[in-house]
Scaffold this motif. Structure first.
Motif, mmCIF file in Angstrom:
data_model
loop_
_atom_site.group_PDB
_atom_site.id
_atom_site.type_symbol
_atom_site.label_atom_id
_atom_site.label_comp_id
_atom_site.label_asym_id
_atom_site.label_seq_id
_atom_site.Cartn_x
_atom_site.Cartn_y
_atom_site.Cartn_z
ATOM 1 N N GLU A 47 4.567 24.293 10.704
ATOM 2 C CA GLU A 47 5.941 24.042 11.164
ATOM 3 C C GLU A 47 6.481 22.712 10.642
ATOM 4 O O GLU A 47 5.725 21.761 10.425
ATOM 5 N N GLN A 48 7.786 22.662 10.485
ATOM 6 C CA GLN A 48 8.479 21.429 10.108
ATOM 7 C C GLN A 48 8.806 20.673 11.389
ATOM 8 O O GLN A 48 9.587 21.139 12.217
ATOM 9 N N ALA A 49 8.199 19.501 11.586
ATOM 10 C CA ALA A 49 8.386 18.779 12.843
ATOM 11 C C ALA A 49 8.273 17.276 12.630
ATOM 12 O O ALA A 49 7.650 16.809 11.677
ATOM 13 N N HIS A 50 8.896 16.525 13.556
ATOM 14 C CA HIS A 50 8.767 15.062 13.568
ATOM 15 C C HIS A 50 7.606 14.622 14.463
ATOM 16 O O HIS A 50 7.062 13.528 14.284
ATOM 17 N N LEU A 51 7.279 15.464 15.453
ATOM 18 C CA LEU A 51 6.269 15.117 16.459
ATOM 19 C C LEU A 51 5.444 16.360 16.780
ATOM 20 O O LEU A 51 5.988 17.450 16.969
ATOM 21 N N HIS A 52 4.130 16.209 16.830
ATOM 22 C CA HIS A 52 3.245 17.297 17.238
ATOM 23 C C HIS A 52 2.703 16.989 18.627
ATOM 24 O O HIS A 52 2.223 15.877 18.885
ATOM 25 N N ILE A 53 2.789 17.981 19.501
ATOM 26 C CA ILE A 53 2.279 17.864 20.865
ATOM 27 C C ILE A 53 1.269 18.983 21.071
ATOM 28 O O ILE A 53 1.611 20.165 21.001
ATOM 29 N N TRP A 54 0.020 18.593 21.319
ATOM 30 C CA TRP A 54 -1.073 19.571 21.420
ATOM 31 C C TRP A 54 -1.742 19.449 22.784
ATOM 32 O O TRP A 54 -2.216 18.378 23.158
ATOM 33 N N ASP A 55 -1.781 20.557 23.502
ATOM 34 C CA ASP A 55 -2.384 20.607 24.832
ATOM 35 C C ASP A 55 -3.759 21.284 24.756
ATOM 36 O O ASP A 55 -3.857 22.492 24.617
ATOM 37 N N GLU A 56 -4.809 20.472 24.834
ATOM 38 C CA GLU A 56 -6.196 20.939 24.712
ATOM 39 C C GLU A 56 -6.372 21.869 23.501
ATOM 40 O O GLU A 56 -6.770 23.025 23.629
ATOM 41 N N PRO A 57 -6.088 21.363 22.299
ATOM 42 C CA PRO A 57 -6.127 22.202 21.101
ATOM 43 C C PRO A 57 -7.525 22.677 20.725
ATOM 44 O O PRO A 57 -7.669 23.669 20.014
ATOM 45 N N LEU A 58 -8.558 21.979 21.195
ATOM 46 C CA LEU A 58 -9.916 22.279 20.731
ATOM 47 C C LEU A 58 -10.684 23.219 21.651
ATOM 48 O O LEU A 58 -11.842 23.534 21.368
ATOM 49 N N ASN A 59 -10.083 23.685 22.744
ATOM 50 C CA ASN A 59 -10.768 24.643 23.613
ATOM 51 C C ASN A 59 -11.266 25.822 22.794
ATOM 52 O O ASN A 59 -10.477 26.485 22.107
ATOM 53 N N PHE A 60 -12.570 26.099 22.870
ATOM 54 C CA PHE A 60 -13.229 27.228 22.201
ATOM 55 C C PHE A 60 -13.366 27.056 20.683
ATOM 56 O O PHE A 60 -13.946 27.911 20.017
ATOM 57 N N VAL A 61 -12.813 25.989 20.105
ATOM 58 C CA VAL A 61 -12.848 25.808 18.644
ATOM 59 C C VAL A 61 -14.194 25.210 18.238
ATOM 60 O O VAL A 61 -14.675 24.253 18.848
ATOM 61 N N ASP A 62 -14.809 25.765 17.171
ATOM 62 C CA ASP A 62 -16.148 25.354 16.768
ATOM 63 C C ASP A 62 -16.180 23.917 16.238
ATOM 64 O O ASP A 62 -15.155 23.344 15.867
ATOM 65 N N VAL A 63 -17.379 23.350 16.213
ATOM 66 C CA VAL A 63 -17.570 21.937 15.886
ATOM 67 C C VAL A 63 -17.090 21.604 14.478
ATOM 68 O O VAL A 63 -16.441 20.574 14.260
ATOM 69 N N ILE A 64 -17.414 22.452 13.503
ATOM 70 C CA ILE A 64 -17.050 22.149 12.114
ATOM 71 C C ILE A 64 -15.536 22.121 11.954
ATOM 72 O O ILE A 64 -14.975 21.255 11.267
ATOM 73 N N SER A 65 -14.838 23.031 12.624
ATOM 74 C CA SER A 65 -13.373 23.030 12.571
ATOM 75 C C SER A 65 -12.813 21.803 13.279
ATOM 76 O O SER A 65 -11.785 21.251 12.866
ATOM 77 N N ARG A 66 -13.471 21.361 14.346
ATOM 78 C CA ARG A 66 -13.040 20.124 15.016
ATOM 79 C C ARG A 66 -13.109 18.941 14.042
ATOM 80 O O ARG A 66 -12.213 18.101 14.005
ATOM 81 N N MET A 67 -14.184 18.895 13.269
ATOM 82 C CA MET A 67 -14.328 17.811 12.295
ATOM 83 C C MET A 67 -13.260 17.905 11.204
ATOM 84 O O MET A 67 -12.744 16.872 10.746
ATOM 85 N N GLN A 68 -12.928 19.128 10.795
ATOM 86 C CA GLN A 68 -11.847 19.316 9.813
ATOM 87 C C GLN A 68 -10.534 18.752 10.353
ATOM 88 O O GLN A 68 -9.784 18.070 9.633
ATOM 89 N N ILE A 69 -10.243 19.063 11.617
ATOM 90 C CA ILE A 69 -8.983 18.628 12.225
ATOM 91 C C ILE A 69 -8.984 17.108 12.388
ATOM 92 O O ILE A 69 -7.961 16.448 12.168
#
Length: 492
Positions: A439-461
């Motif tokens: 998305e095209q945005a000025h501000l990103h707001i993330w509410d518990e984005p890592l729930n259930f997301v694997d460790v390697i993807s967490r490191m990517q983020i």
């Protein structure tokens, strides 16, 4: 001590041509504190269901213990909590239950309240306490941290550290480090077990990956050198063999026997080189099978014309007679990565929704420019369904970019064609993250984005956020992620 033996396990869901497990064999000790890790969609929850006997499979699983699953499936969440405990374990002794609740810092009075009136953290703790009361059981704990705030995670990790006989599925690195003494990992081509906590496993994996990459590069060079040498030797042999029918420069006859012997010798050398080349190719084929792809992600925020994006001043949010937060004040400026801390129920999600423009009843001031564009990742993935192409169209994002990000987050090409409703919980969360990054945005707001997301993807983020430094307001209970990412902390 007893053993759980898994022998030649093969399983695929009905109607699927892809085996989730194929001829898998390993052995577990029932005294272990076993951390269970692997990329989303690899089959962690499926394996737990197989241990419970929920699906038919080929191969054998043998054990001298019974398996119990967390979270326990309740018939009626409106029951009194004490009745829920009795439903989980009818033979419990009250003093033992009180002891377990005390270890988990839960007051006994929750037992006399309806279970659905408890916070999700309290529900998690009560279920764990009841399940650990059972004798001769091996507990299968499936992602308990997703509904626990930072404080509760510390309590539960300390509780599990003093228990044994469980498999714990979690993607929280510090949580696994604190309470696991072995790691069971689902890799691309196999399942392996290592002694130690998550950090020890990750360091071993990193070293093994580096060794395989270096070995692969060396073998590639060897294969090319051997191939070139074999071609040259084969060419010389052919030219020598042709000369048997010619003459020497002096006009005298050639020694065909000598030349034939020389050609045969060269041909033998060429065959030896080819055999060495094939051996190198076979050795190379054993490498790189379990190296995880974690390609670089990108985010390109729009530039805002002011340094100050959002200002909250003395904001109080209440639902009816229940006040969730009081007199909250902070400012979001360009380049801030703000972690919003607080116990469950302290109003974190409500504040995020207020800033995003949802209809939240509040007092105080919430100032933001009407031109400010916000990209929001919700906690909730329950409404995700349909195919990814339709989803991208409905969200107004570029489909090819969206799917490219999902591929980098370990989605296979086949997965991209499936209905979103069939995705694992972690894969659904990745859909929301990929949408936000598109998305095209000025501000990103993330509410518990890592729930259930694997460790390697967490490191990517993490790598993405540290490289591009976007303006971000987030709620997340992964302490390592927060420590690495946050430039400011707002503690409610």
């Amino acid at each position: 001590m007893s053993l759980i033996n898994v022998t030649n396990l093969t399983f695929a869901y009905d109607g699927s041509y892809d085996n989730i497990f194929e001829h898998v064999s390993f052995q577990l000790d029932t005294d272990w504190k076993l951390g269970f890790t692997g990329r989303n969609g690899r089959g962690k929850t499926t394996f737990l269901q197989l241990l419970l006997g929920k699906y038919e499979y080929s191969g054998t699983i043998s054990a001298n213990v019974s398996f119990e699953y967390f979270p326990f499936q309740l018939k009626d969440k409106s029951m009194m909590t004490l009745d829920v405990v009795e439903d989980i374990y009818p033979e419990y002794l009250y003093w033992q239950l009180a002891r377990e609740l005390n270890l988990l810092k839960v007051s006994e009075d929750v037992l006399y309240r309806p279970f659905d009136s408890l916070s999700q953290g309290e529900q998690t703790k009560v279920m764990l306490a009841a399940l650990f009361l059972k004798d001769n059981q091996f507990l299968l704990i499936d992602e308990p941290t997703n509904h626990l705030d930072l404080h509760a995670r510390k309590i539960v990790s300390e509780y599990l550290r003093n228990k044994s006989g469980f498999i714990l599925v979690s993607h929280d690195r510090s949580f696994l480090d604190h309470c696991a003494d072995h790691i069971l990992s689902i890799n691309k081509t196999n399942i392996e077990i290592q002694k130690g906590n998550f950090s020890a496993w990750w360091e071993n994996k990193r070293r093994q990956d580096q060794f395989e990459l270096a070995s692969n590069e060396k073998l590639m060079k060897d294969i090319k050198r051997l191939s070139d040498s074999a071609k040259r030797t084969g060419g010389w042999s052919h030219e020598v063999e042709k000369s048997k029918n010619g003459t020497r420069n002096s006009g005298s006859k050639v020694d065909k026997g000598y030349i034939g012997h020389k050609a045969a010798k060269m041909m033998k050398r060429s065959k030896n080189l080819e055999q060495r080349q094939q051996s190198a190719i076979q050795e190379k084929s054993k490498l790189l099978k379990n190296i995880e792809n974690a390609e670089r992600l990108q985010i390109h925020q729009l530039d805002f014309h002011k340094n100050e994006l959002v200002e909250l001043e003395n904001v109080t949010i209440a639902y009816g007679s229940t006040t969730v937060c009081t007199d909250v004040s902070f400012t979001i400026e360009k380049g801030d990565r703000i972690a919003l801390y607080g116990k469950n129920g302290s109003g974190k999600s409500s504040l995020l929704k207020l800033i995003c423009g949802e209809n939240i009843s509040y007092t105080g001031l919430c100032r933001k420019d009407p031109q400010l564009k916000i990209s929001y990742v919700s906690q909730d993935t329950s409404d995700l369904s349909g195919n990814l192409s339709e989803y991208a169209f409905n969200q107004g994002i570029d489909e090819s970019l969206f799917k490219s990000i999902l591929r980098k987050l370990d989605f296979s090409r086949l997965q991209l064609e499936k209905d979103i409703s069939s995705f694992s919980a972690g894969q659904k969360k990745k859909v929301l993250i990929a949408k936000s990054l598109s998305e095209q945005a000025h501000l990103h707001i993330w509410d518990e984005p890592l729930n259930f997301v694997d460790v390697i993807s967490r490191m990517q983020i993490e790598d993405l956020l540290l490289e591009f430094e976007p303006t971000l307001l987030f709620v997340e209970h992964d302490s390592e992620f927060c420590t690495n990412i946050a430039t400011k902390v707002i503690d409610l």
